[in-house]
Design an enzyme around this catalytic site. Structure first.
Site, PDB file in Angstrom:
ATOM      1  CG  HIS A   3       5.463   7.793   5.377  1.00 46.59           C
ATOM      2  ND1 HIS A   3       5.817   7.483   4.079  1.00 46.59           N
ATOM      3  CD2 HIS A   3       4.117   7.597   5.449  1.00 46.59           C
ATOM      4  CE1 HIS A   3       4.734   7.121   3.388  1.00 46.59           C
ATOM      5  NE2 HIS A   3       3.696   7.170   4.205  1.00 46.59           N
ATOM      6  CG  HIS A  52       0.741   6.145   8.333  1.00 45.06           C
ATOM      7  ND1 HIS A  52      -0.022   7.128   7.734  1.00 45.06           N
ATOM      8  CD2 HIS A  52       1.439   5.544   7.329  1.00 45.06           C
ATOM      9  CE1 HIS A  52       0.195   7.117   6.436  1.00 45.06           C
ATOM     10  NE2 HIS A  52       1.080   6.166   6.155  1.00 45.06           N
ATOM     11  N   GLY A 102       0.770  -1.228   0.000  1.00 40.76           N
ATOM     12  CA  GLY A 102       0.000   0.000   0.000  1.00 40.76           C
ATOM     13  C   GLY A 102       0.804   1.282   0.000  1.00 40.76           C
ATOM     14  CD  GLN A 103       6.777   2.949   0.559  1.00 42.39           C
ATOM     15  OE1 GLN A 103       7.147   1.782   0.654  1.00 42.39           O
ATOM     16  NE2 GLN A 103       7.610   3.965   0.734  1.00 42.39           N
ATOM     17  CB  THR A 104       0.804   5.890  -2.468  1.00 41.98           C
ATOM     18  OG1 THR A 104       0.558   6.613  -1.260  1.00 41.98           O
ATOM     19  CG2 THR A 104      -0.212   4.762  -2.604  1.00 41.98           C
TER      20      THR A 104
END
Length: 286
Positions: free
Chosen positions: A258, A260, A251-253
């Site tokens: 980073h 969350h 799901g990394q875009t």
């Protein structure tokens, strides 16, 4: 302060005149707006700058222990970092960054005349005190053989629009910084999942969290602990989800690693059971 370094307050000097760094900054007209002397010791600079009409307050964990509740245009931090252990130094840097207004400036004075680093017996108080040399990755605005003065601004303010440093810095709006250290910064998510949703980002542009050095990873989690504390005080959430997306399949875009920090609140979804297991919805229940 940690239990290892209980006597750092004994290094505070009793003076009758303005400190040398305060005189330099005053002459350069760099002490502006609402001012905080962070680690003010006995408070002589605060007293003398007030006489000169400067709107200033002092904080010192030993002498003036009421922690500030507001943000400041200018923060002074003179000869504090030299008498602190590394973990204590990180706490000071985070606190100063959090207390500074988005367009404010902080000034760190550090000693350059320390001959011996480590714990030693203080010649006046006859108790064990700590001293070390400090180098900061900030703009040096003054240096001689006795001291150096650094000017600090928020990473997100200094580097707004510099996408070569991070995709998170794109655009004309300044990201509201929460806290930072020398290697990591944090700010509120532009598209929050919940109130207080925050991101922890290493300053080095690395897409995969596992490619960070152990030191960088440790710095990320030091910041995460601090951000959690700030969010708890500010929003009083009932829980947290903490997660990292690594690679497109997870799901990394945005290709800057980073973390969350997502505050959670009672009743924000019907059934929170399973938490981060919900990244694969049909596997959430077990």
């Amino acid at each position: 302060m940690s239990n290892q370094n209980q006597n750092s307050h004994l290094t505070a000097i009793e003076r009758t005149s303005l400190s040398y760094p305060a005189r330099i900054l005053l002459n350069q007209k760099k002490i502006n707006g609402k001012v905080l002397d962070f680690g003010c010791g006995i408070g002589k600079d605060v007293e003398l700058l007030k006489v000169k009409g400067i709107d200033i307050v002092g904080y010192d964990p030993f002498y003036f222990p009421e922690f500030p509740k507001e943000k400041f245009d200018t923060i002074l931090c003179f000869y504090v970092l030299n008498v602190l252990l590394p973990e204590e130094q990180a706490e000071v840097l985070m606190n100063v960054s959090n207390l500074l207004k988005p367009n404010g400036k902080a000034y760190f004075a550090v000693r350059r005349d320390i001959q011996y680093e480590g714990f030693r017996i203080h010649k006046v108080h006859k108790k064990e005190t700590y001293q070390c040399l400090i180098k900061l990755a900030y703009l040096s605005v003054f240096k001689n053989e006795n001291c150096e003065l650094y000017e600090y601004q928020h990473y997100t303010t200094l580097n707004k629009g510099k996408t070569d440093l991070s995709p998170f810095l794109s655009g004309v709006e300044t990201r509201e910084l929460i806290v930072e250290t020398a290697t990591v910064f944090s700010f509120y998510d532009k598209f929050p999942v919940s109130k207080g949703h925050s991101l922890i980002v290493p300053k080095r542009l690395v897409s995969n969290y596992f490619d960070l050095t152990l030191k960088e990873q440790t710095a990320c989690w030091i910041i995460a602990n601090k951000v959690k504390k700030i969010l708890q005080e500010k929003y009083n959430p009932d829980g947290f989800n903490i997660g990292i997306n690594v690679n497109k399949e997870a799901g990394q875009t945005i290709w800057h690693s980073h973390i969350h920090i997502i505050p959670r609140y009672y009743g924000d979804i019907e059934n929170p059971r399973g938490g981060i297991r919900g990244v694969i919805p049909n596997k959430k229940e077990y």
